[in-house]
Design an enzyme around this catalytic site. Structure first.
Site, mmCIF file in Angstrom:
data_model
loop_
_atom_site.group_PDB
_atom_site.id
_atom_site.type_symbol
_atom_site.label_atom_id
_atom_site.label_comp_id
_atom_site.label_asym_id
_atom_site.label_seq_id
_atom_site.Cartn_x
_atom_site.Cartn_y
_atom_site.Cartn_z
ATOM 1 C CG ASP A 193 5.994 4.116 -10.129
ATOM 2 O OD1 ASP A 193 7.055 3.864 -9.544
ATOM 3 O OD2 ASP A 193 5.917 5.241 -10.737
ATOM 4 C CG ASP A 196 11.839 8.272 -11.363
ATOM 5 O OD1 ASP A 196 11.729 7.096 -12.184
ATOM 6 O OD2 ASP A 196 11.156 8.294 -10.347
#
Length: 582
Positions: free
Chosen positions: A331, A401
């Site tokens: 990430d 997301d």
């Protein structure tokens, strides 16, 4: 100039190599990779815009006199704009007209610019963004700019997309999972966020394994003193207050269930409240004498420095060596700012932007070399760094997301202009959705996630029995159709940016023997009995059997007469059709 021509595809790539053949140092301040001129201005320009949780929104506009551009100077390609643009006939559609697509193979600051010129001509330039860029070349040194992929289509936007897909699937993506079905995973993030321990994860894994889920991914919160997002990034040491008996015990127990195990890292970042930052505050990107800018309670590590890269790599690889970890989610949750360091001399400070990207590439190359069997999934708060540069190292990237099925229809539609669905991380999450609060049928969430890597992002110990019973059927469906979706040609039917009623995607095998149609009704219409969907890309003289009804139709009938979608009551309903050639 460096050109590559692909014999089997309408693709040319171009890059630039600059060599200092003088006896003195020179400073490069602008090195674009492509410049293409068109002897016309009557064209439209398409770009992909967005923000966090709404990436890849399609924007089409006329080319006008003057400069029109998309760009990033955030240190990554960004949620806000993808390093892609297309020029096309004003009347070009999904299936008709000339289209020229451009995509930069790079993961940092970029510029993609179209200029309508005074003599009704058009110029496209693309490459590293000149903003704050500099590169010192000493005598005989070289600088190689990243490649620009240029694609031509004489059959509309759709053929442009299919060409990009074939190029990236066959000539860019590498590794064990290039053509391999991805394991069905369940990610702990929306199931638990930071609130988990060994017992909770094992309860999740036990229930998931009974349903046919093949991998447990432990997301953020397993290291240092990480119970929220305000500490411990950089301290890649297992928190044994949470993971009692250690990481290896947890992984072994998950493996005993017949499941693989994956783990989350954010290797490029450091929290001010961390042992790493207290020991090496100068290791983050910063400008001496100026207070650093925090974003999401973290700073960016200076990966232009070898000692920082070596520390990061050993920290991550020590975890990977300690247990049977078969998946990594990498990430990156903030952009670069205050770009400087205390190592490079003043005339090289502007090199940090590019050196940072090269440092990320080096780390990923080392990781995939030492651990070739690990499935690496990139992420940057969702799709903030979704580009061909990342796809060279990881066969899939977390697309957004936002896991809401209806929002994902838009995001996946826009991303498919350039990137194959095999690269798009897509999960079924709980409802009400954690981003938009929308409630959609569990079945529809599964159909939408088929156009991606397919997985789960919820707590299977808490969902309804009805939803739980659907999971084995969804996994069976994914396994049945995945090869077709992974390798077939994508045809888009319906545009969620132009209508709010439906979206339909079609996958056709390369030999045109198999067809999968996924239809999602967004909003129902009053006093309508059905909707006609005309298929694409079939052999007109071949015959195809509807697997559900055993009805047989010619390819010509399916493409011209189409199929009728009926019987879908309410909003957010979906239906799947599978045809095989007879």
């Amino acid at each position: 100039m460096i050109y590559t021509v692909f014999e089997d595809l309408d693709v040319i790539t171009r890059s630039v190599k600059v060599k200092n053949c003088s006896d003195e140092d020179i400073i490069l301040t602008r090195v674009l990779s492509a410049c293409v001129d068109f002897d016309r201005i009557d064209m439209d320009m398409v770009t992909l815009h967005g923000s966090w949780a709404r990436e890849f929104h399609v924007k089409r506009r006329k080319v006008e006199l003057g400069k029109q551009a998309v760009s990033s100077y955030r240190g990554e390609t960004s949620h806000q704009a993808n390093p892609f643009l297309a020029l096309m006939d004003r009347n070009a559609t999904e299936d008709f007209g000339e289209v020229y697509g451009f995509n930069l193979v790079y993961s940092g600051n970029f510029l993609a610019q179209v200029e309508g010129c005074q003599f009704d001509t058009t110029r496209v330039v693309m490459g590293i963004n000149p903003f704050d860029f500099g590169w010192k070349l000493e005598p005989q040194e070289e600088f190689v700019a990243p490649e620009v992929v240029t694609v031509y289509s004489n059959e509309g936007i759709g053929k442009m997309s299919r060409t990009f897909h074939d190029l990236y699937r066959n000539h860019l993506i590498r590794g064990e999972y290039k053509n391999k079905r991805r394991p069905v995973l369940i990610n702990s993030w929306e199931a638990a966020y930071f609130d988990f321990d060994t017992d909770k994860l094992l309860r999740l894994a036990r229930e998931a394994s009974k349903l046919g889920i093949e991998m447990l991914v432990m997301d953020d919160g397993w290291f240092g003193k990480r119970n929220s997002d305000n500490c411990s990034l950089g301290d890649w040491v297992v928190n044994e207050e949470k993971l009692k008996r250690g990481l290896k015990y947890l992984v072994d127990e998950v493996n005993k269930l017949g499941m693989k195990f994956g783990i989350w890292f954010e290797p490029e970042m450091v929290s001010p409240d961390s042992d790493l930052y207290r020991a090496h505050p100068d290791w983050c990107i910063h400008i001496d004498g100026r207070e650093g800018t925090l974003c999401r309670n973290q700073y960016v590590l200076d990966l232009s420095r070898k000692e920082v890269r070596d520390y990061v790599y050993e920290s991550v690889s020590n975890i990977l060596r300690s247990a049977n970890i078969e998946y990594v989610k990498w990430d990156m949750n903030r952009q670069l700012s205050d770009v400087g360091n205390c190592v490079l001399p003043p005339d090289r400070q502007r090199e940090i932007w590019h050196r940072y990207v090269l440092g990320v590439y080096e780390l990923m190359d080392r990781l995939t070399t030492e651990f070739p069997h690990i499935l690496l999934e990139n992420c940057s708060g969702g799709g903030g760094r979704f580009d061909p540069g990342m796809l060279y190292f990881s066969p899939q990237i977390w697309l957004s997301d936002d896991t809401d099925a209806i929002e994902r229809l838009k995001i996946q539609h826009g991303a498919s202009y350039v990137y194959p669905v095999s690269t798009m991380g897509a999960h079924i999450s709980d409802c009400p959705n954690h981003i938009v609060g929308r409630i959609t049928p569990f079945e529809t969430r599964g159909l939408v996630a088929l156009s991606g890597t397919f997985g789960y992002e919820l707590d299977v110990t808490k969902i309804s029995q009805e939803d739980k019973d659907m999971i084995p059927k969804q996994i069976e469906m994914y396994k049945k159709y995945n090869n077709l979706i992974l390798s077939g040609d994508l045809y888009r039917i319906g545009n969620p940016f132009e209508n709010i009623e439906f979206v339909c995607v079609e996958y056709v095998s390369k030999d045109k023997n198999e067809v999968l149609v996924i239809y999602v009704q967004i909003l129902n219409r009053p006093n309508y009995h059905s909707r006609r969907i005309r298929l694409k890309g079939l052999e007109k003289d071949a015959f195809y059997r509807n697997e559900e009804t055993d009805e047989v139709f010619s390819g010509s009938a399916l493409m011209n007469g189409g199929i009728l979608i009926k019987g879908l009551e309410g909003d957010f309903r979906g239906k799947l059709f599978h045809f095989v050639r007879v």
